[in-house]
Design a protein around this motif. Structure first.
Motif, mmCIF file in Angstrom:
data_model
loop_
_atom_site.group_PDB
_atom_site.id
_atom_site.type_symbol
_atom_site.label_atom_id
_atom_site.label_comp_id
_atom_site.label_asym_id
_atom_site.label_seq_id
_atom_site.Cartn_x
_atom_site.Cartn_y
_atom_site.Cartn_z
ATOM 1 N N TYR A 27 -36.458 5.080 31.843
ATOM 2 C CA TYR A 27 -34.992 5.359 31.773
ATOM 3 C C TYR A 27 -34.869 3.614 31.509
ATOM 4 O O TYR A 27 -34.913 2.923 32.207
ATOM 5 N N CYS A 29 -31.505 1.185 30.462
ATOM 6 C CA CYS A 29 -30.186 1.122 30.050
ATOM 7 C C CYS A 29 -29.663 0.684 28.737
ATOM 8 O O CYS A 29 -30.168 -0.311 28.242
ATOM 9 N N CYS A 209 -25.523 6.005 34.495
ATOM 10 C CA CYS A 209 -26.570 5.558 34.595
ATOM 11 C C CYS A 209 -27.395 6.685 35.752
ATOM 12 O O CYS A 209 -28.283 6.867 35.479
ATOM 13 N N HIS A 234 -25.769 -4.212 38.212
ATOM 14 C CA HIS A 234 -25.625 -3.240 37.618
ATOM 15 C C HIS A 234 -27.515 -2.090 39.215
ATOM 16 O O HIS A 234 -26.652 -0.695 38.913
ATOM 17 N N GLU A 238 -26.911 1.247 41.162
ATOM 18 C CA GLU A 238 -27.178 2.255 40.496
ATOM 19 C C GLU A 238 -28.703 3.419 41.888
ATOM 20 O O GLU A 238 -28.173 4.125 42.020
#
Ligand SMILES: [Zn+2]
Length: 452
Positions: A27, A29, A209, A234, A238
């Motif tokens: 993954y 962002c 996310c 961030h 997460e």
């Protein structure tokens, strides 16, 4: 072949061992879509594109997810100031992003979820966090209780108290603690909003996310990437949300962060006048392959300095290599190239190996390696096509006009001649003692007929 990657979470280079070797999951962002991608935005895209390409050579399947953040206050502000609808802006900007990243050779991820398509998953995750005591609702907001998560700050190596001292944490009446961050916030009638147990509102950025990664990759996956400007808050947020909601001890096994980009040694900023987008460069005629090559010439964990000199050198190198692969058959990628990439994406070392293949005149291996780096498609790109047009007569004429101009200090005739050559698709390269004229892909000899 073993792949080693630097893991921010452990601050060491580790042997990569996927949770499921049949399906490697990653993954990254993605962009908030309200404007053109600037050059700095292209860096993580290219870094993780190289990783994606490398992983695909070693594993049967790789699932790569990169989101579009299409709900954000910056988007709302852009809609308000332009008088255009949010949907129109996000759709247009998302396509710009894909077009510009495609032009620099980035493969599209397997999934590109838009945040607004996962609101139900976000609401469900927030409800779970509240039920578990990790979050609370107040005055139309839902907030994460940072002090409930003991490992908060481990990724970036900070303590909660250090973070309070250093960060611009917002004190608000609906917060139990200034460090608590927003999972959900209320929307007024003019702002996009969705119904929720806490009233009509919209998600905070971080929960997007966590929800999309879980929906598409599961509660735990292999690699999470992004720029190092996202590490705090961030990525810390997460991790806190995902681990508390999913009951896991980690969100991703490996956390990778690329360093930032500068321009001619300075931070890129609108106030310094050195701010530009990928599209600006493409429109100036800088080929996408050249942008990509310059970016890959610096290791992703070092600050990348974009300079005009590097751009010129990259263009010259690629022209030379394209000329060498023309007529060759695509061979196999040499082990030295793959080994360099498998060593924490050492793209500068891979480029050194390509220079050596070029020196050896091994066009087949060079072609294969250029394809792995994403700077070579099925054929030599138009801008680099070698033209055998003989321009020596024009070179001689240009040189004599130049010599006259040096004497008389009247450069008008020389300038006019230069403009005419450029208009005919000829590249004019000044040398100390003369000039090289190279016919580019748009070369039109008819336009030279009127030249004196
Ligand atoms: Zn994210």
């Amino acid at each position: 072949m073993d792949i080693h990657l630097y893991n921010t979470a452990t601050r060491s280079k580790e042997l990569f061992a996927p949770l499921d070797p049949e399906n490697v999951r990653m993954y990254v962002c993605g962009p908030t879509v309200y404007d053109r991608a600037h050059l700095g935005n292209a860096r993580p895209v290219l870094v993780f594109d190289i990783l994606y390409r490398l992983l695909k050579t070693q594993y049967p399947h790789v699932t790569y997810v990169r989101n579009f953040t299409d709900v954000d206050d910056k988007i709302n502000a852009r809609a308000a100031e332009s008088g255009r609808s949010i949907g129109e802006i996000t759709a247009e900007t998302s396509q710009w992003f894909l077009d510009d990243m495609g032009a620099i050779g980035a493969l599209e991820p397997d999934h590109m979820p838009r945040a607004t398509a996962y609101i139900a998953e976000m609401v469900e995750m927030i409800e779970g966090l509240i039920d578990g005591g990790f979050a609370y609702a107040k005055e139309g907001h839902a907030l994460f209780r940072v002090r409930e998560y003991a490992r908060y700050g481990k990724l970036s190596g900070r303590s909660v108290d250090d973070m309070i001292a250093g960060a611009r944490v917002e004190v608000a009446p609906y917060k139990e603690d200034p460090m608590d961050f927003v999972l959900w916030k209320p929307s007024d009638a003019q702002t996009p909003g969705w119904d929720s147990p806490w009233g009509r509102g919209r998600p905070g950025w971080h929960i997007e996310c966590s929800a999309m990664a879980k929906a598409l990759l599961g509660p735990q996956f292999d690699i999470h990437g992004g720029g190092n400007d996202l590490m705090f808050p961030h990525h810390e947020n997460e991790i806190a949300q995902s681990c508390c909601a999913n009951g896991t001890d980690r969100m991703a096994n490996v956390w990778m962060h690329n360093e930032m980009l500068q321009v001619e040694g300075k931070k890129m900023s609108k106030s310094l006048g050195n701010f530009f987008t990928v599209r600006d460069l493409l429109e100036q005629g800088v080929p996408g392959e050249v942008i990509r090559f310059v970016m890959l010439s610096t290791h992703y964990r070092k600050p990348m300095d974009w300079t005009e000199k590097k751009r010129e050198e990259a263009e010259a190198t690629l022209r030379k290599w394209y000329a060498q692969v023309e007529g060759a058959n695509e061979g196999k990628v040499t082990e030295a190239v793959t080994t360099a990439l498998a060593d924490d994406l050492n793209t500068p070392q891979a480029i050194v190996e390509l220079h050596q293949l070029s020196q050896k005149g091994d066009g087949s291996a060079l072609w294969a390696a250029m394809r792995l780096l994403g700077v070579m498609g099925d054929a030599v790109p138009g801008w680099a096509a070698v033209s055998d047009a003989d321009l020596s007569a024009y070179e001689a004429a240009f040189s004599s006009v130049r010599a006259d101009a040096m004497q008389t200090k009247d450069f008008s005739k020389l300038d006019a001649m230069k403009q005419m050559l450029i208009a005919a698709g000829v590249e004019v390269k000044m040398r100390k003692d003369g000039v090289d004229l190279v016919a580019g892909p748009s070369f039109d000899p008819v336009k030279l007929e009127s030249m004196p």
